[in-house]
Design an enzyme around this catalytic site. Structure first.
Site, PDB file in Angstrom:
ATOM      1  N   ASP A  64     104.376  40.730  76.862  1.00 42.81           N
ATOM      2  CA  ASP A  64     103.104  40.303  77.449  1.00 42.81           C
ATOM      3  C   ASP A  64     102.345  39.396  76.470  1.00 42.81           C
ATOM      4  O   ASP A  64     101.742  38.395  76.874  1.00 42.81           O
ATOM      5  CB  ASP A  64     102.230  41.515  77.783  1.00 42.81           C
ATOM      6  CG  ASP A  64     102.903  42.464  78.749  1.00 42.81           C
ATOM      7  OD1 ASP A  64     102.889  42.199  79.947  1.00 42.81           O
ATOM      8  OD2 ASP A  64     103.446  43.472  78.276  1.00 42.81           O
ATOM      9  N   ARG A 101     104.899  49.576  87.678  1.00 43.51           N
ATOM     10  CA  ARG A 101     105.725  50.223  86.668  1.00 43.51           C
ATOM     11  C   ARG A 101     105.528  51.739  86.687  1.00 43.51           C
ATOM     12  O   ARG A 101     106.451  52.493  86.396  1.00 43.51           O
ATOM     13  CB  ARG A 101     105.399  49.647  85.285  1.00 43.51           C
ATOM     14  CG  ARG A 101     105.808  48.189  85.145  1.00 43.51           C
ATOM     15  CD  ARG A 101     105.491  47.662  83.757  1.00 43.51           C
ATOM     16  NE  ARG A 101     105.927  46.280  83.604  1.00 43.51           N
ATOM     17  CZ  ARG A 101     105.174  45.223  83.875  1.00 43.51           C
ATOM     18  NH1 ARG A 101     103.956  45.394  84.320  1.00 43.51           N
ATOM     19  NH2 ARG A 101     105.641  44.004  83.701  1.00 43.51           N
ATOM     20  N   HIS A 146     101.760  48.691  79.144  1.00 45.44           N
ATOM     21  CA  HIS A 146     102.538  47.545  79.622  1.00 45.44           C
ATOM     22  C   HIS A 146     102.483  47.598  81.145  1.00 45.44           C
ATOM     23  O   HIS A 146     103.348  48.139  81.811  1.00 45.44           O
ATOM     24  CB  HIS A 146     103.988  47.643  79.131  1.00 45.44           C
ATOM     25  CG  HIS A 146     104.879  46.575  79.713  1.00 45.44           C
ATOM     26  ND1 HIS A 146     104.612  45.236  79.601  1.00 45.44           N
ATOM     27  CD2 HIS A 146     106.038  46.663  80.410  1.00 45.44           C
ATOM     28  CE1 HIS A 146     105.564  44.543  80.202  1.00 45.44           C
ATOM     29  NE2 HIS A 146     106.437  45.388  80.707  1.00 45.44           N
ATOM     30  N   ARG A 203     103.901  36.033  76.437  1.00 48.36           N
ATOM     31  CA  ARG A 203     103.504  35.296  77.646  1.00 48.36           C
ATOM     32  C   ARG A 203     102.097  34.732  77.494  1.00 48.36           C
ATOM     33  O   ARG A 203     101.833  33.575  77.850  1.00 48.36           O
ATOM     34  CB  ARG A 203     103.563  36.225  78.862  1.00 48.36           C
ATOM     35  CG  ARG A 203     104.981  36.545  79.340  1.00 48.36           C
ATOM     36  CD  ARG A 203     104.961  37.624  80.413  1.00 48.36           C
ATOM     37  NE  ARG A 203     106.290  37.815  81.003  1.00 48.36           N
ATOM     38  CZ  ARG A 203     106.740  38.958  81.494  1.00 48.36           C
ATOM     39  NH1 ARG A 203     105.958  40.044  81.462  1.00 48.36           N
ATOM     40  NH2 ARG A 203     107.947  39.045  82.005  1.00 48.36           N
TER      41      ARG A 203
END
Length: 350
Positions: free
Chosen positions: A177, A117, A204, A180
């Site tokens: 996240d 990212r 993140h 998840r």
């Protein structure tokens, strides 16, 4: 009793974050409510669809540079008009987004397989120069929700470009996240994910970490459950081993989905729908989203954005949970490491 509650609020939230009385996005505004989504790609359309199913806004405006594709998506969403009370329109220009309560930015170049990212930063930062200023010019009281990756760095950039108060510029951060992680733990235990309380915090990305001190199942601390097991039943590293394995799966989840189908969209669409609902309905829900790290006492000098537990309401981040005193030392170190990773990128020239 009243003084005890006031003292407890002070310990939890401190006095460094804005309160709900601060003027801003939606604070004085009743319905109808307009929400704008910039970027009608796979993520933007998933966000739009999720918001339509929630019926939390009266108008949804989609913006994209690919006009034919934008028109097709909007027509497709409009054709379900009999099943939703939200009107969907395509913007010809940013003037059509005027007076938006919330502006969601999903526009950006797609993450390549194997690309971190952080490596996306330079490629997406240029786009924001053409997005943030016209959005704020037409909606000066809006709240910006950044979804594009790398979300923490781009949320910071959006705040600097917008001139808006920090509490009205947020990113989706580690909210997905955390979902998840909750889902994977719940699957291992054979229970509903809503019964698992857990947060992934920090960047993140690869330097995120699990606030393991706060993991509970139906209110029972998960660590204590493991501590009560016989030594023979605590194989594979016990509690810490389980958390580490599941967190590794969380970090790799997006990369795996991208490898399999080329992109991620439905889960982040659900996360964005939940965030926007919390804002528009003033739910005052505690969620891990990307916000200014300086909201935490002890981190006032930090100039990065990353995910912390925030009270989210109609004015954005109403308060930030003062979590540092309740963290274990290794968790505080992980938070500092996540900040250092982001600061390293922020300080790089260009």
């Amino acid at each position: 009793m009243e003084k005890e509650v006031v003292d407890m609020r002070g310990r939890l939230f401190g006095d460094v974050t804005p309160t709900s009385e601060t003027s801003g996005a939606g604070s004085e505004r009743a319905y109808p409510v307009r929400v704008t989504i910039v970027g009608a790609g796979d993520v933007g359309v998933a966000c739009a669809y999720n918001l339509l199913t929630r019926s939390v806004c009266s108008e949804l405006v989609l913006v994209d540079v690919l006009k034919d594709k934008l028109k097709g998506h909007v027509m497709d969403l409009q054709h379900g008009g009999a099943f939703s009370s939200t009107r969907v329109t395509a913007a010809d220009s940013y003037a059509d987004t005027a007076h938006s309560t919330v502006c969601i930015i999903t526009a950006g170049v797609r993450q390549r397989p194997g690309e971190s990212r952080l490596e996306l930063m330079a490629r997406n930062a240029e786009l924001f120069k053409h997005i943030i200023p016209p959005l704020v010019e037409n909606s000066p009281d809006t709240l910006l929700l950044v979804v594009s990756n790398p979300v923490d760095l781009l949320t910071n950039l959006a705040w600097r470009m917008s001139g808006l108060p920090r509490h009205r510029v947020i990113g989706s951060g580690t909210y997905l996240d955390s979902s998840r992680f909750q889902t994977l733990i719940a699957q291992a235990l054979g229970i509903d994910p809503i019964s698992v309380q857990a947060m992934v915090l920090g960047e993140h990305g690869d330097s995120s970490f699990v606030y393991r001190s706060g993991i509970t199942v139906g209110g029972v601390p998960l660590r204590k459950c493991f501590d009560m097991l016989p030594q023979a039943d605590s194989s594979n590293g016990g509690f810490d081993g389980l958390v580490d394995r599941v967190h590794k799966q969380v970090v790799q989840a997006a990369y795996e989905v991208i490898e399999l189908k080329g992109y991620t969209n439905w889960a982040i669409g659900s996360a964005v729908g939940s965030i926007v609902s919390a804002i528009l309905q003033d739910q005052r829900k505690v969620v891990p989203i990307s916000t200014a790290a300086c909201a935490l006492k002890g981190l006032e000098s930090s100039d990065v954005f990353l995910s912390l537990p925030c009270v989210l309401g109609r004015n954005g981040v109403l308060e930030t949970l003062q979590i540092l005193p309740y963290m274990d030392e290794d968790e505080r170190q992980q938070l500092r490491q996540s900040i250092a990773v982001l600061e390293e990128v922020v300080k790089k020239p260009g």
